[in-house]
Design a protein around this motif. Sequence first.
Motif, PDB file in Angstrom:
ATOM      1  N   ALA A 188       8.955  14.797  -4.035  1.00  0.00           N
ATOM      2  CA  ALA A 188       9.692  13.675  -4.632  1.00  0.00           C
ATOM      3  C   ALA A 188      10.595  13.009  -3.591  1.00  0.00           C
ATOM      4  N   LEU A 189      11.262  13.819  -2.775  1.00  0.00           N
ATOM      5  CA  LEU A 189      12.091  13.251  -1.698  1.00  0.00           C
ATOM      6  C   LEU A 189      11.231  12.505  -0.674  1.00  0.00           C
ATOM      7  N   LEU A 190      10.057  13.042  -0.407  1.00  0.00           N
ATOM      8  CA  LEU A 190       9.144  12.364   0.512  1.00  0.00           C
ATOM      9  C   LEU A 190       8.704  11.022  -0.061  1.00  0.00           C
ATOM     10  N   ALA A 191       8.467  10.963  -1.364  1.00  0.00           N
ATOM     11  CA  ALA A 191       8.080   9.693  -1.992  1.00  0.00           C
ATOM     12  C   ALA A 191       9.181   8.648  -1.835  1.00  0.00           C
ATOM     13  N   VAL A 192      10.428   9.080  -2.010  1.00  0.00           N
ATOM     14  CA  VAL A 192      11.550   8.151  -1.820  1.00  0.00           C
ATOM     15  C   VAL A 192      11.610   7.699  -0.361  1.00  0.00           C
ATOM     16  N   ALA A 193      11.400   8.636   0.567  1.00  0.00           N
ATOM     17  CA  ALA A 193      11.422   8.278   1.983  1.00  0.00           C
ATOM     18  C   ALA A 193      10.294   7.309   2.327  1.00  0.00           C
ATOM     19  N   VAL A 194       9.131   7.494   1.729  1.00  0.00           N
ATOM     20  CA  VAL A 194       8.006   6.584   1.973  1.00  0.00           C
ATOM     21  C   VAL A 194       8.358   5.180   1.484  1.00  0.00           C
ATOM     22  N   LEU A 195       8.978   5.097   0.320  1.00  0.00           N
ATOM     23  CA  LEU A 195       9.387   3.776  -0.190  1.00  0.00           C
ATOM     24  C   LEU A 195      10.414   3.107   0.724  1.00  0.00           C
ATOM     25  N   VAL A 196      11.385   3.877   1.189  1.00  0.00           N
ATOM     26  CA  VAL A 196      12.429   3.311   2.052  1.00  0.00           C
ATOM     27  C   VAL A 196      11.832   2.882   3.398  1.00  0.00           C
ATOM     28  N   MET A 238       0.818  -1.197   0.000  1.00  0.00           N
ATOM     29  CA  MET A 238       0.000   0.000   0.000  1.00  0.00           C
ATOM     30  C   MET A 238       0.860   1.259   0.000  1.00  0.00           C
ATOM     31  N   TYR A 239       2.019   1.202   0.619  1.00  0.00           N
ATOM     32  CA  TYR A 239       2.871   2.391   0.675  1.00  0.00           C
ATOM     33  C   TYR A 239       3.371   2.791  -0.704  1.00  0.00           C
ATOM     34  N   ALA A 240       3.492   1.837  -1.618  1.00  0.00           N
ATOM     35  CA  ALA A 240       3.937   2.166  -2.978  1.00  0.00           C
ATOM     36  C   ALA A 240       2.906   3.026  -3.692  1.00  0.00           C
ATOM     37  N   VAL A 241       1.631   2.808  -3.412  1.00  0.00           N
ATOM     38  CA  VAL A 241       0.577   3.628  -4.016  1.00  0.00           C
ATOM     39  C   VAL A 241       0.709   5.071  -3.547  1.00  0.00           C
ATOM     40  N   PHE A 242       0.978   5.261  -2.266  1.00  0.00           N
ATOM     41  CA  PHE A 242       1.178   6.613  -1.755  1.00  0.00           C
ATOM     42  C   PHE A 242       2.403   7.262  -2.372  1.00  0.00           C
ATOM     43  N   ALA A 243       3.470   6.505  -2.575  1.00  0.00           N
ATOM     44  CA  ALA A 243       4.673   7.049  -3.201  1.00  0.00           C
ATOM     45  C   ALA A 243       4.386   7.491  -4.635  1.00  0.00           C
ATOM     46  N   GLY A 294       8.707   2.198   4.069  1.00  0.00           N
ATOM     47  CA  GLY A 294       7.789   1.086   3.850  1.00  0.00           C
ATOM     48  C   GLY A 294       8.503  -0.232   3.666  1.00  0.00           C
ATOM     49  N   ARG A 295       9.652  -0.193   3.029  1.00  0.00           N
ATOM     50  CA  ARG A 295      10.412  -1.418   2.792  1.00  0.00           C
ATOM     51  C   ARG A 295      11.135  -1.900   4.053  1.00  0.00           C
ATOM     52  N   LEU A 296      11.626  -0.958   4.858  1.00  0.00           N
ATOM     53  CA  LEU A 296      12.471  -1.324   5.995  1.00  0.00           C
ATOM     54  C   LEU A 296      11.724  -1.393   7.331  1.00  0.00           C
ATOM     55  N   SER A 297      10.565  -0.774   7.422  1.00  0.00           N
ATOM     56  CA  SER A 297       9.868  -0.711   8.700  1.00  0.00           C
ATOM     57  C   SER A 297       9.141  -2.016   9.001  1.00  0.00           C
ATOM     58  N   ALA A 298       9.224  -2.414  10.259  1.00  0.00           N
ATOM     59  CA  ALA A 298       8.518  -3.612  10.700  1.00  0.00           C
ATOM     60  C   ALA A 298       7.115  -3.272  11.198  1.00  0.00           C
ATOM     61  N   VAL A 299       6.860  -1.985  11.452  1.00  0.00           N
ATOM     62  CA  VAL A 299       5.561  -1.547  11.958  1.00  0.00           C
ATOM     63  C   VAL A 299       4.647  -1.248  10.764  1.00  0.00           C
ATOM     64  N   PRO A 300       3.506  -1.911  10.670  1.00  0.00           N
ATOM     65  CA  PRO A 300       2.615  -1.651   9.540  1.00  0.00           C
ATOM     66  C   PRO A 300       1.968  -0.266   9.641  1.00  0.00           C
ATOM     67  N   GLY A 301       1.872   0.396   8.510  1.00  0.00           N
ATOM     68  CA  GLY A 301       1.216   1.701   8.465  1.00  0.00           C
ATOM     69  C   GLY A 301       2.122   2.884   8.702  1.00  0.00           C
ATOM     70  N   ARG A 302       3.361   2.648   9.042  1.00  0.00           N
ATOM     71  CA  ARG A 302       4.262   3.771   9.316  1.00  0.00           C
ATOM     72  C   ARG A 302       4.527   4.583   8.044  1.00  0.00           C
ATOM     73  N   ALA A 303       4.756   3.918   6.928  1.00  0.00           N
ATOM     74  CA  ALA A 303       5.025   4.622   5.665  1.00  0.00           C
ATOM     75  C   ALA A 303       3.789   5.377   5.186  1.00  0.00           C
ATOM     76  N   GLU A 304       2.613   4.779   5.351  1.00  0.00           N
ATOM     77  CA  GLU A 304       1.382   5.442   4.940  1.00  0.00           C
ATOM     78  C   GLU A 304       1.141   6.702   5.771  1.00  0.00           C
ATOM     79  N   GLY A 305       1.411   6.598   7.064  1.00  0.00           N
ATOM     80  CA  GLY A 305       1.293   7.771   7.929  1.00  0.00           C
ATOM     81  C   GLY A 305       2.260   8.871   7.540  1.00  0.00           C
ATOM     82  N   LEU A 306       3.482   8.469   7.189  1.00  0.00           N
ATOM     83  CA  LEU A 306       4.472   9.443   6.743  1.00  0.00           C
ATOM     84  C   LEU A 306       4.007  10.142   5.468  1.00  0.00           C
ATOM     85  N   ALA A 307       3.426   9.380   4.549  1.00  0.00           N
ATOM     86  CA  ALA A 307       2.935   9.961   3.297  1.00  0.00           C
ATOM     87  C   ALA A 307       1.801  10.950   3.557  1.00  0.00           C
ATOM     88  N   LEU A 308       0.864  10.580   4.412  1.00  0.00           N
ATOM     89  CA  LEU A 308      -0.253  11.482   4.703  1.00  0.00           C
ATOM     90  C   LEU A 308       0.214  12.723   5.455  1.00  0.00           C
TER      91      LEU A 308
END
Length: 119
Positions: free
Chosen positions: A43-51, A1-6, A53-67
């Motif tokens: 664009a930098l935020l999108a890269v951060a969301v991807l990173v 799901m985080y890839a969609v936000f990116a 989302g890929r590395l975080s063990a906590v679900p939803g952290r990347a989506e929260g960062l994107a929002l």
Amino acid sequence: MYAVFAVLLLALAGCTVLAVRRRGAAISEEALGFGVIGAAGLALLAVAVLVVGRLSAVPGRAEGLALLGLGGFVVYLLAAWVVLLWVRREVVGHGGRETHPDCESQRRVASARARSGPI
């Protein structure tokens, strides 16, 4: 799901750059700068969301960062709009002139010096 936000963040950044560049001469250089810098931040935020989302063990952290980043971008654009309106009012608000009164008085002094010749 985080890839969609990116992808959404990248699409918004691209649309921002296209909208600002398409306006061309109709907007000021400051507005162009605000738009391009905001798009680069997205664009930098999108890269951060991807990173994250890929590395975080906590679900939803990347989506929260994107929002959170999208909210920050909206606040950034509102602040840029207020600053540009304030600057425009400061410059144009002095008797309808397009130049600041200090610049106009400096031009008068310089032309008076040029007419009077060397001292």
